[in-house]
Design a protein around this motif. Structure first.
Motif, PDB file in Angstrom:
ATOM      1  N   LEU A 218     -44.202   9.661  15.608  1.00 23.65           N
ATOM      2  CA  LEU A 218     -43.239   9.816  16.302  1.00 23.65           C
ATOM      3  C   LEU A 218     -41.455  10.007  15.207  1.00 23.65           C
ATOM      4  CD1 LEU A 218     -42.180   9.025  18.643  1.00 23.65           C
ATOM      5  CD2 LEU A 218     -42.188   6.695  18.675  1.00 23.65           C
ATOM      6  N   ALA A 219     -41.415   9.319  14.261  1.00 25.18           N
ATOM      7  CA  ALA A 219     -40.658   9.176  14.149  1.00 25.18           C
ATOM      8  C   ALA A 219     -40.118   9.555  12.738  1.00 25.18           C
ATOM      9  CB  ALA A 219     -40.717   7.964  12.588  1.00 25.18           C
ATOM     10  N   GLU A 220     -41.011  10.631  12.601  1.00 23.72           N
ATOM     11  CA  GLU A 220     -40.781  12.420  12.202  1.00 23.72           C
ATOM     12  C   GLU A 220     -40.474  13.010  13.285  1.00 23.72           C
ATOM     13  OE1 GLU A 220     -43.921  12.241   8.117  1.00 23.72           O
ATOM     14  OE2 GLU A 220     -44.791  13.097  10.068  1.00 23.72           O
ATOM     15  N   PHE A 221     -41.023  13.207  13.536  1.00 30.00           N
ATOM     16  CA  PHE A 221     -40.656  14.407  15.445  1.00 30.00           C
ATOM     17  C   PHE A 221     -39.092  14.240  15.614  1.00 30.00           C
ATOM     18  CE2 PHE A 221     -40.557  15.084  19.239  1.00 30.00           C
ATOM     19  CZ  PHE A 221     -40.660  16.458  19.773  1.00 30.00           C
TER      20      PHE A 221
ATOM     21  N   ASP B  40     -47.112  -0.469  23.913  1.00 32.55           N
ATOM     22  CA  ASP B  40     -47.047  -1.799  22.799  1.00 32.55           C
ATOM     23  C   ASP B  40     -48.289  -0.051  21.624  1.00 32.55           C
ATOM     24  OD1 ASP B  40     -49.369  -0.894  24.525  1.00 32.55           O
ATOM     25  OD2 ASP B  40     -50.502  -3.006  23.256  1.00 32.55           O
ATOM     26  N   GLU B  41     -48.072   0.716  22.040  1.00 31.18           N
ATOM     27  CA  GLU B  41     -48.783   2.311  21.082  1.00 31.18           C
ATOM     28  C   GLU B  41     -47.309   2.711  20.562  1.00 31.18           C
ATOM     29  OE1 GLU B  41     -51.544   4.260  23.176  1.00 31.18           O
ATOM     30  OE2 GLU B  41     -53.121   2.213  24.156  1.00 31.18           O
ATOM     31  N   VAL B  42     -46.897   2.807  21.599  1.00 29.52           N
ATOM     32  CA  VAL B  42     -45.015   3.457  21.104  1.00 29.52           C
ATOM     33  C   VAL B  42     -44.167   2.854  19.541  1.00 29.52           C
ATOM     34  CG1 VAL B  42     -43.249   5.209  22.321  1.00 29.52           C
ATOM     35  CG2 VAL B  42     -44.899   4.221  23.041  1.00 29.52           C
ATOM     36  N   ARG B  43     -44.722   3.686  18.504  1.00 31.40           N
ATOM     37  CA  ARG B  43     -44.717   2.605  17.069  1.00 31.40           C
ATOM     38  C   ARG B  43     -43.885   4.231  16.329  1.00 31.40           C
ATOM     39  NH1 ARG B  43     -49.959   1.439  18.139  1.00 31.40           N
ATOM     40  NH2 ARG B  43     -49.657   2.485  15.833  1.00 31.40           N
ATOM     41  N   ALA B  44     -42.636   3.826  15.599  1.00 31.83           N
ATOM     42  CA  ALA B  44     -42.437   5.146  14.275  1.00 31.83           C
ATOM     43  C   ALA B  44     -43.314   6.014  13.921  1.00 31.83           C
ATOM     44  CB  ALA B  44     -41.482   4.349  14.101  1.00 31.83           C
ATOM     45  N   SER B  45     -44.601   4.476  13.790  1.00 29.58           N
ATOM     46  CA  SER B  45     -45.767   5.634  12.565  1.00 29.58           C
ATOM     47  C   SER B  45     -46.873   5.991  12.999  1.00 29.58           C
ATOM     48  CB  SER B  45     -46.030   3.857  11.566  1.00 29.58           C
ATOM     49  OG  SER B  45     -47.039   3.361  12.311  1.00 29.58           O
ATOM     50  N   ALA B  46     -46.681   6.009  14.029  1.00 28.46           N
ATOM     51  CA  ALA B  46     -47.533   6.627  15.642  1.00 28.46           C
ATOM     52  C   ALA B  46     -47.523   8.034  15.747  1.00 28.46           C
ATOM     53  CB  ALA B  46     -47.120   6.218  17.056  1.00 28.46           C
TER      54      ALA B  46
ATOM     55  N   VAL C 189     -34.498   7.284  22.672  1.00 25.62           N
ATOM     56  CA  VAL C 189     -34.945   8.242  23.940  1.00 25.62           C
ATOM     57  C   VAL C 189     -36.321   9.094  23.809  1.00 25.62           C
ATOM     58  CG1 VAL C 189     -34.164  10.864  24.985  1.00 25.62           C
ATOM     59  CG2 VAL C 189     -32.531   9.542  23.747  1.00 25.62           C
ATOM     60  N   ILE C 190     -36.914   9.747  23.028  1.00 24.92           N
ATOM     61  CA  ILE C 190     -38.465  10.212  22.955  1.00 24.92           C
ATOM     62  C   ILE C 190     -39.698   8.798  23.569  1.00 24.92           C
ATOM     63  CG2 ILE C 190     -39.760  10.585  21.673  1.00 24.92           C
ATOM     64  CD1 ILE C 190     -37.713  12.481  20.066  1.00 24.92           C
ATOM     65  N   SER C 191     -39.219   8.072  22.843  1.00 23.66           N
ATOM     66  CA  SER C 191     -40.452   6.535  22.446  1.00 23.66           C
ATOM     67  C   SER C 191     -40.052   6.195  24.602  1.00 23.66           C
ATOM     68  CB  SER C 191     -39.463   5.164  22.089  1.00 23.66           C
ATOM     69  OG  SER C 191     -39.781   5.369  21.157  1.00 23.66           O
ATOM     70  N   GLU C 192     -38.723   6.085  24.677  1.00 23.21           N
ATOM     71  CA  GLU C 192     -38.744   6.691  26.790  1.00 23.21           C
ATOM     72  C   GLU C 192     -39.072   7.236  26.864  1.00 23.21           C
ATOM     73  OE1 GLU C 192     -34.365   6.034  28.526  1.00 23.21           O
ATOM     74  OE2 GLU C 192     -34.112   4.991  27.106  1.00 23.21           O
ATOM     75  N   LEU C 193     -39.242   8.352  27.190  1.00 22.09           N
ATOM     76  CA  LEU C 193     -40.041   9.445  27.473  1.00 22.09           C
ATOM     77  C   LEU C 193     -41.057   9.591  27.330  1.00 22.09           C
ATOM     78  CD1 LEU C 193     -37.906  12.709  26.676  1.00 22.09           C
ATOM     79  CD2 LEU C 193     -38.092  12.453  28.605  1.00 22.09           C
ATOM     80  N   LEU C 194     -42.234   8.614  26.393  1.00 17.32           N
ATOM     81  CA  LEU C 194     -43.534   8.856  25.926  1.00 17.32           C
ATOM     82  C   LEU C 194     -43.462   7.528  27.166  1.00 17.32           C
ATOM     83  CD1 LEU C 194     -43.674   8.915  22.091  1.00 17.32           C
ATOM     84  CD2 LEU C 194     -44.509  10.185  23.964  1.00 17.32           C
ATOM     85  N   VAL C 195     -42.751   6.229  27.352  1.00 15.98           N
ATOM     86  CA  VAL C 195     -43.266   5.252  28.330  1.00 15.98           C
ATOM     87  C   VAL C 195     -43.016   5.669  29.678  1.00 15.98           C
ATOM     88  CG1 VAL C 195     -42.759   2.460  28.393  1.00 15.98           C
ATOM     89  CG2 VAL C 195     -42.779   3.289  26.793  1.00 15.98           C
TER      90      VAL C 195
ATOM     91  N   MET D 223     -48.204  11.704  16.645  1.00 16.85           N
ATOM     92  CA  MET D 223     -47.700  12.165  18.425  1.00 16.85           C
ATOM     93  C   MET D 223     -48.225  12.336  19.020  1.00 16.85           C
ATOM     94  SD  MET D 223     -44.544  11.540  18.814  1.00 16.85           S
ATOM     95  CE  MET D 223     -43.871  12.744  20.324  1.00 16.85           C
ATOM     96  N   ARG D 224     -49.697  13.318  18.576  1.00 19.87           N
ATOM     97  CA  ARG D 224     -51.059  13.603  18.718  1.00 19.87           C
ATOM     98  C   ARG D 224     -51.904  12.881  19.220  1.00 19.87           C
ATOM     99  NH1 ARG D 224     -51.595  13.816  13.240  1.00 19.87           N
ATOM    100  NH2 ARG D 224     -53.298  13.088  11.980  1.00 19.87           N
ATOM    101  N   ASP D 225     -51.808  10.790  18.975  1.00 25.11           N
ATOM    102  CA  ASP D 225     -52.507  10.358  18.939  1.00 25.11           C
ATOM    103  C   ASP D 225     -51.855   9.583  20.622  1.00 25.11           C
ATOM    104  OD1 ASP D 225     -54.353  10.541  17.409  1.00 25.11           O
ATOM    105  OD2 ASP D 225     -53.395   8.448  16.325  1.00 25.11           O
ATOM    106  N   LEU D 226     -50.657   9.750  20.695  1.00 21.75           N
ATOM    107  CA  LEU D 226     -49.584   9.509  21.815  1.00 21.75           C
ATOM    108  C   LEU D 226     -49.407  10.186  23.023  1.00 21.75           C
ATOM    109  CD1 LEU D 226     -46.102   8.417  19.554  1.00 21.75           C
ATOM    110  CD2 LEU D 226     -48.396   6.751  21.032  1.00 21.75           C
ATOM    111  N   LEU D 227     -49.885  11.751  22.375  1.00 21.87           N
ATOM    112  CA  LEU D 227     -49.453  12.663  23.968  1.00 21.87           C
ATOM    113  C   LEU D 227     -51.209  13.665  23.739  1.00 21.87           C
ATOM    114  CD1 LEU D 227     -46.387  14.628  22.670  1.00 21.87           C
ATOM    115  CD2 LEU D 227     -46.728  12.913  24.837  1.00 21.87           C
ATOM    116  N   THR D 228     -52.310  12.829  24.700  1.00 17.94           N
ATOM    117  CA  THR D 228     -53.210  12.712  24.201  1.00 17.94           C
ATOM    118  C   THR D 228     -54.183  14.027  24.485  1.00 17.94           C
ATOM    119  OG1 THR D 228     -54.329  12.016  26.442  1.00 17.94           O
ATOM    120  CG2 THR D 228     -53.678  10.418  24.165  1.00 17.94           C
ATOM    121  N   ASP D 229     -53.314  15.073  25.467  1.00 21.01           N
ATOM    122  CA  ASP D 229     -54.084  16.173  25.774  1.00 21.01           C
ATOM    123  C   ASP D 229     -52.875  17.056  25.772  1.00 21.01           C
ATOM    124  OD1 ASP D 229     -52.742  16.470  28.160  1.00 21.01           O
ATOM    125  OD2 ASP D 229     -53.952  15.471  29.184  1.00 21.01           O
TER     126      ASP D 229
END
Length: 83
Positions: free
Chosen positions: A69-72, A26-32, A12-18, A34-40
């Motif tokens: 992402l996985a921890e969150f 391709d950037e939405v990985r469990a090890s990413a 669900v969270i991955s879907e929201l991100l995309v 969150m501060r890198d995925l949500l840039t501001d």
């Protein structure tokens, strides 16, 4: 969007991100981080709101900045099941 039983919180969270935040899939990985995925900071606030609306769990902005992402997703999932 509501979560169905077979759909995981991570999904669900991955879907929201995309879909909502237009993060390349391709950037939405469990090890990413969150501060890198949500840039501001606005994206972080919006994600906190989206998680609350979609999954019914209040999250703090600091949580989003500190976790992968996985921890969150695991943290959100644990709070969903505590109900």
């Amino acid at each position: 969007m509501t979560i169905s039983a077979p759909e995981s919180v991570l999904d669900v969270i991955s879907e929201l991100l995309v879909e909502r935040f237009e993060v390349p899939s391709d950037e939405v990985r469990a090890s990413a981080p969150m501060r890198d995925l949500l840039t501001d900071s606005l994206m972080i606030v919006e994600m906190a709101i989206a998680v609350h609306e979609t999954l019914g769990v209040k999250v703090e902005e600091d949580e989003l900045r500190a976790a992968t992402l996985a921890e969150f997703a695991a943290s959100v999932d644990a709070r969903r099941t505590d109900r």
